[in-house]
Design an enzyme around this catalytic site. Structure first.
Site, PDB file in Angstrom:
ATOM      1  N   SER A 143      14.266 -32.377  13.609  1.00  0.00           N
ATOM      2  CA  SER A 143      13.868 -31.531  12.472  1.00  0.00           C
ATOM      3  C   SER A 143      14.419 -30.143  12.722  1.00  0.00           C
ATOM      4  O   SER A 143      14.697 -29.768  13.875  1.00  0.00           O
ATOM      5  CB  SER A 143      12.335 -31.474  12.412  1.00  0.00           C
ATOM      6  OG  SER A 143      11.905 -30.422  11.575  1.00  0.00           O
ATOM      7  N   TYR A 156       3.805 -30.668  15.949  1.00  0.00           N
ATOM      8  CA  TYR A 156       5.082 -31.139  15.392  1.00  0.00           C
ATOM      9  C   TYR A 156       6.251 -30.394  16.025  1.00  0.00           C
ATOM     10  O   TYR A 156       7.243 -30.998  16.441  1.00  0.00           O
ATOM     11  CB  TYR A 156       5.046 -30.940  13.874  1.00  0.00           C
ATOM     12  CG  TYR A 156       6.183 -31.555  13.109  1.00  0.00           C
ATOM     13  CD1 TYR A 156       6.116 -32.879  12.677  1.00  0.00           C
ATOM     14  CD2 TYR A 156       7.320 -30.821  12.799  1.00  0.00           C
ATOM     15  CE1 TYR A 156       7.153 -33.443  11.944  1.00  0.00           C
ATOM     16  CE2 TYR A 156       8.358 -31.376  12.076  1.00  0.00           C
ATOM     17  CZ  TYR A 156       8.268 -32.688  11.640  1.00  0.00           C
ATOM     18  OH  TYR A 156       9.301 -33.243  10.920  1.00  0.00           O
TER      19      TYR A 156
HETATM   20  P1  NAD Z   1       7.734 -40.707   5.658  1.00  0.00           P
HETATM   21  O1  NAD Z   1       6.279 -40.425   5.699  1.00  0.00           O
HETATM   22  O2  NAD Z   1       8.364 -41.142   4.380  1.00  0.00           O
HETATM   23  O3  NAD Z   1       8.155 -41.730   6.788  1.00  0.00           O
HETATM   24  C1  NAD Z   1       7.524 -41.788   8.026  1.00  0.00           C
HETATM   25  C2  NAD Z   1       7.631 -43.192   8.535  1.00  0.00           C
HETATM   26  O4  NAD Z   1       6.966 -43.276   9.812  1.00  0.00           O
HETATM   27  C3  NAD Z   1       6.948 -44.201   7.608  1.00  0.00           C
HETATM   28  O5  NAD Z   1       7.692 -45.404   7.578  1.00  0.00           O
HETATM   29  C4  NAD Z   1       5.613 -44.420   8.304  1.00  0.00           C
HETATM   30  O6  NAD Z   1       5.017 -45.667   7.998  1.00  0.00           O
HETATM   31  C5  NAD Z   1       6.057 -44.357   9.757  1.00  0.00           C
HETATM   32  N1  NAD Z   1       4.943 -44.189  10.684  1.00  0.00           N
HETATM   33  C6  NAD Z   1       3.982 -43.233  10.672  1.00  0.00           C
HETATM   34  N2  NAD Z   1       3.093 -43.474  11.643  1.00  0.00           N
HETATM   35  C7  NAD Z   1       3.497 -44.600  12.290  1.00  0.00           C
HETATM   36  C8  NAD Z   1       3.001 -45.352  13.375  1.00  0.00           C
HETATM   37  N3  NAD Z   1       1.865 -45.011  14.027  1.00  0.00           N
HETATM   38  N4  NAD Z   1       3.675 -46.459  13.755  1.00  0.00           N
HETATM   39  C9  NAD Z   1       4.796 -46.827  13.100  1.00  0.00           C
HETATM   40  N5  NAD Z   1       5.326 -46.157  12.069  1.00  0.00           N
HETATM   41  C10 NAD Z   1       4.675 -45.044  11.668  1.00  0.00           C
HETATM   42  O7  NAD Z   1       8.409 -39.335   6.129  1.00  0.00           O
HETATM   43  P2  NAD Z   1       9.928 -38.889   6.370  1.00  0.00           P
HETATM   44  O8  NAD Z   1      10.009 -37.513   5.840  1.00  0.00           O
HETATM   45  O9  NAD Z   1      10.901 -39.907   5.916  1.00  0.00           O
HETATM   46  O10 NAD Z   1       9.930 -38.770   7.965  1.00  0.00           O
HETATM   47  C11 NAD Z   1      10.804 -39.491   8.793  1.00  0.00           C
HETATM   48  C12 NAD Z   1      11.175 -38.624   9.978  1.00  0.00           C
HETATM   49  O11 NAD Z   1      11.910 -37.488   9.511  1.00  0.00           O
HETATM   50  C13 NAD Z   1       9.973 -38.082  10.762  1.00  0.00           C
HETATM   51  O12 NAD Z   1      10.236 -38.132  12.139  1.00  0.00           O
HETATM   52  C14 NAD Z   1       9.911 -36.628  10.298  1.00  0.00           C
HETATM   53  O13 NAD Z   1       9.308 -35.805  11.250  1.00  0.00           O
HETATM   54  C15 NAD Z   1      11.376 -36.329  10.116  1.00  0.00           C
HETATM   55  N6  NAD Z   1      11.668 -35.179   9.272  1.00  0.00           N
HETATM   56  C16 NAD Z   1      11.264 -35.138   7.981  1.00  0.00           C
HETATM   57  C17 NAD Z   1      11.551 -34.021   7.225  1.00  0.00           C
HETATM   58  C18 NAD Z   1      11.123 -33.902   5.793  1.00  0.00           C
HETATM   59  O14 NAD Z   1      11.229 -32.791   5.233  1.00  0.00           O
HETATM   60  N7  NAD Z   1      10.686 -34.957   5.146  1.00  0.00           N
HETATM   61  C19 NAD Z   1      12.265 -32.956   7.771  1.00  0.00           C
HETATM   62  C20 NAD Z   1      12.662 -33.032   9.095  1.00  0.00           C
HETATM   63  C21 NAD Z   1      12.361 -34.152   9.837  1.00  0.00           C
END
Ligand code: NAD
Length: 261
Positions: A143, A156
């Protein structure tokens, strides 16, 4: 179909960025193991949509990323289905928005487990298989918060900084094994993870929903646009190409200029 015959695990791929990466890998021919939480019908719909792409198969494994034994079993399951895994995408993640003095201890533990330790457990299990085939690609979704902090996101920010350090270490340990390990660091991507933190940020900062979107989320992003899951997936796919084999130990930003400021 440059990934035909290769196998991939994408943690947290039932929605958002992970699902977009799973689709991109499948479209390029890989077998893909999906993972993440969700209702059975929605999970099956996601799996079937990935299976319909490319030349490979798609399986779903429900491993909870807080459970090291379940993570090892998921890797073993991919290995027995297809060999490998050749590609590991550490993507599962959660967020909790609260000042450090009031931060719930259980939330701290869960964020460190899911956003950081799960990558260690998956890499630990997958790297011997990659070494045996002399080829591997590890891509971890970090991130912009792996490089800079924001208030109210202590766990985080700590987990994402840690994920970059873990990935750099693994890159050095695997540098002569045909394996690369990199992080991708998105800015704000419009996914359920971002949607869910809006109410807490409204409470923590006393703002309206519109103010959170414009003045908190997009304030940091000079382009004033959300990154798309597909833009992140395109970079993950590139890192799996042979042309990317010299890219290892890197933390690549896809953040609309956020960390340039
Ligand atoms: P999202 O909520 O759509 O996806 C998160 C995924 O992780 C989902 O499939 C969820 O079911 C899974 N998950 C959560 N807890 C879990 C567990 N205990 N066991 C197994 N799976 C689990 O969110 P996203 O934004 O697609 O996030 C994906 C990654 O991207 C994360 O690591 C997040 O930190 C990172 N990220 C997101 C953003 C953003 O702005 N959305 C920015 C930077 C980084």
């Amino acid at each position: 179909m440059f990934l035909k015959g290769k196998s991939a695990i994408v943690t947290g791929s039932t929605s958002g960025i992970g699902l977009a990466v799973a689709r991109a890998l499948a479209d390029a021919g890989a077998h893909v193991m999906l993972n993440g939480l969700g209702e059975a019908d929605a999970v099956e719909e996601a799996r079937a949509s990935v299976a319909a792409l490319g030349a490979g198969e798609a399986l779903y494994d429900a491993a909870d990323m807080t459970d090291p034994a379940a993570i090892a079993t998921m890797v073993a399951r991919a290995h027995s289905a297809w060999g490998g895994p050749d590609i590991l995408i550490n993507n599962a993640g959660i967020q909790h928005v609260c000042g450090v003095a009031d931060f719930p201890v259980g939330k701290w533990d869960a964020i460190i487990a899911i956003n950081l330790s799960s990558a260690f457990h998956a890499m630990r299990a997958a790297i011997p298989h990659m070494r045996a085939r002399g080829w591997g690609r590890i891509v971890s979704t970090a991130s912009a918060h792996s490089q800079v902090a924001s208030p109210n996101k202590s766990a985080y920010v700590a987990a994402k900084h840690g994920l970059v350090g873990l990935t750099k270490t693994v890159a050095l340990e695997t540098a002569t094994d045909g394996i690369t390990a990199n992080c991708i660091s998105p800015g704000y991507v419009w996914t359920p993870l971002v949607e869910k933190q809006i109410p807490d940020t409204m409470t923590a900062r006393g703002l309206t929903r519109e103010q959170v979107i414009d003045d908190v989320l997009l304030a940091a992003q000079p382009t004033k646009e959300f990154v798309t899951p597909e833009q992140v997936a395109a970079l993950a796919l590139f890192l799996c190409r042979d042309e990317a084999k010299a890219i290892t130990g890197a933390n690549l930003s896809v953040d609309g200029g956020w960390t340039a400021a």
